[in-house]
Design an enzyme around this catalytic site. Sequence first.
Site, PDB file in Angstrom:
ATOM      1  N   SER A 114      -3.739  -2.556  -4.056  1.00 53.34           N
ATOM      2  CA  SER A 114      -4.666  -3.730  -3.579  1.00 53.34           C
ATOM      3  C   SER A 114      -6.000  -3.353  -3.469  1.00 53.34           C
ATOM      4  O   SER A 114      -6.590  -3.998  -2.499  1.00 53.34           O
ATOM      5  CB  SER A 114      -4.086  -4.476  -2.560  1.00 53.34           C
ATOM      6  N   ARG A 142       0.730  -1.279   0.028  1.00 54.33           N
ATOM      7  CA  ARG A 142      -0.162  -0.032   0.097  1.00 54.33           C
ATOM      8  C   ARG A 142       0.750   1.085   0.060  1.00 54.33           C
ATOM      9  O   ARG A 142       1.856   1.390   0.735  1.00 54.33           O
ATOM     10  CB  ARG A 142      -0.712   0.031   1.336  1.00 54.33           C
ATOM     11  N   ARG A 197     -10.803  -2.298   1.418  1.00 55.14           N
ATOM     12  CA  ARG A 197      -9.248  -2.645   1.358  1.00 55.14           C
ATOM     13  C   ARG A 197      -8.588  -1.793   0.643  1.00 55.14           C
ATOM     14  O   ARG A 197      -8.675  -1.459  -0.311  1.00 55.14           O
ATOM     15  CB  ARG A 197      -9.186  -4.373   0.844  1.00 55.14           C
ATOM     16  N   ASP A 198      -7.290  -1.571   1.301  1.00 53.60           N
ATOM     17  CA  ASP A 198      -6.120  -0.772   0.802  1.00 53.60           C
ATOM     18  C   ASP A 198      -6.518   0.481   0.174  1.00 53.60           C
ATOM     19  O   ASP A 198      -5.776   1.294  -0.326  1.00 53.60           O
ATOM     20  CB  ASP A 198      -5.664  -1.568  -0.544  1.00 53.60           C
ATOM     21  N   CYS A 199      -7.525   1.003   0.753  1.00 56.50           N
ATOM     22  CA  CYS A 199      -8.079   2.575   0.731  1.00 56.50           C
ATOM     23  C   CYS A 199      -7.761   3.068  -0.667  1.00 56.50           C
ATOM     24  O   CYS A 199      -7.365   4.378  -0.850  1.00 56.50           O
ATOM     25  CB  CYS A 199      -6.856   3.517   1.501  1.00 56.50           C
TER      26      CYS A 199
END
Length: 343
Positions: free
Chosen positions: A133, A5, A127-129
């Site tokens: 991802s 990230r 997920r992962d902002c």
Amino acid sequence: MSRHRNVRHRTLLAAALLTLAVGCSGSPDPDPGTTSAAQRHSTGEGAEPAPGGPFWVDPDSNAAKQIKIWEAQGRTADAEALRRIADRPMADWPAWDDPGPGIRRAVAGAAKDQRTILLVAYNIPHRDCGGLSAGGAADTAAYRTWFGMFAEAIGDAKAIVVLEPDAVAHMVDGCTTPEHWDERYQLLNEAIDHFKKLPNTKVYLDAGNPAWIPDPAKLVAPLTRAGVARADGFALNVSNFQTDDAVRAYGTKVSQGLGGKHFVIDTSRNGAGPLLDDPGQAWCNPPGRALGTAPTTSTGNPLLDAYLWIKRPGDSDGTCRGGPAAGAWWPEYALGLARRSTA
């Protein structure tokens, strides 16, 4: 299938200071075979378990397939070097939409020798902002269905599940915005409880790494709220490169805040420590890295349950530095990790 990230590594700008504070070390591009005994001790290397130790080694991993290709091409030296990856157990990150088939294949393979499978559950909503991802389950109902299929596929098998890399730390660093926190905490609690109903499954809730959340005290309340007390412990350094010395020291402090909770460390690529001369991109396919301590439960530390290869060495972090898409197999990068390794 990336585990990296952009936001998670904003704090890597403080990596050099952290190195001084907790004793990180690592050359940006060590020559193969030149690591001293003192350096191996410092990074946690030196444990030489039997191949696989208690864990299942996938005979059809990307590394194993690459060995066959290179042998057919006459690249015998490269193929031999890559055995340092292929002959070691690595975690499986089951397909996000349907985790069952991959898990059942691992369960069947491990059953013959009563081995333990290593799995990562990585599908939390938001997920992962929005990073490399980005994604995850569409909503809470979809996530509950997903981890239910995940657990059903494990069944009675011996398994270790690393639960949701980044999910807690992204709330600590503010990447996951507050309107999603209640939902996330609820889902993490439910997932822990669901997996812990299985008779032979251990669960470790991901807690980031010392370069990401430098103050370990900031993790204690979020991990507690996420249900870590009912898990077997927490996981550190997933997909990252911090040295074993640094992560052990950090994990001990987190554990103290949690009443002595145990932890595991991802050592898949930390044999040369973190990249310090480009901290903003140190997380993404950094050059000069090496395999770390071989997976083992013989850690010599009562709080540290295992060194594990949670990140699959050779899987790309993303399209940075000429790499393929996040999660794709990158054989030349894998070869570099293996050549520089003393593990």
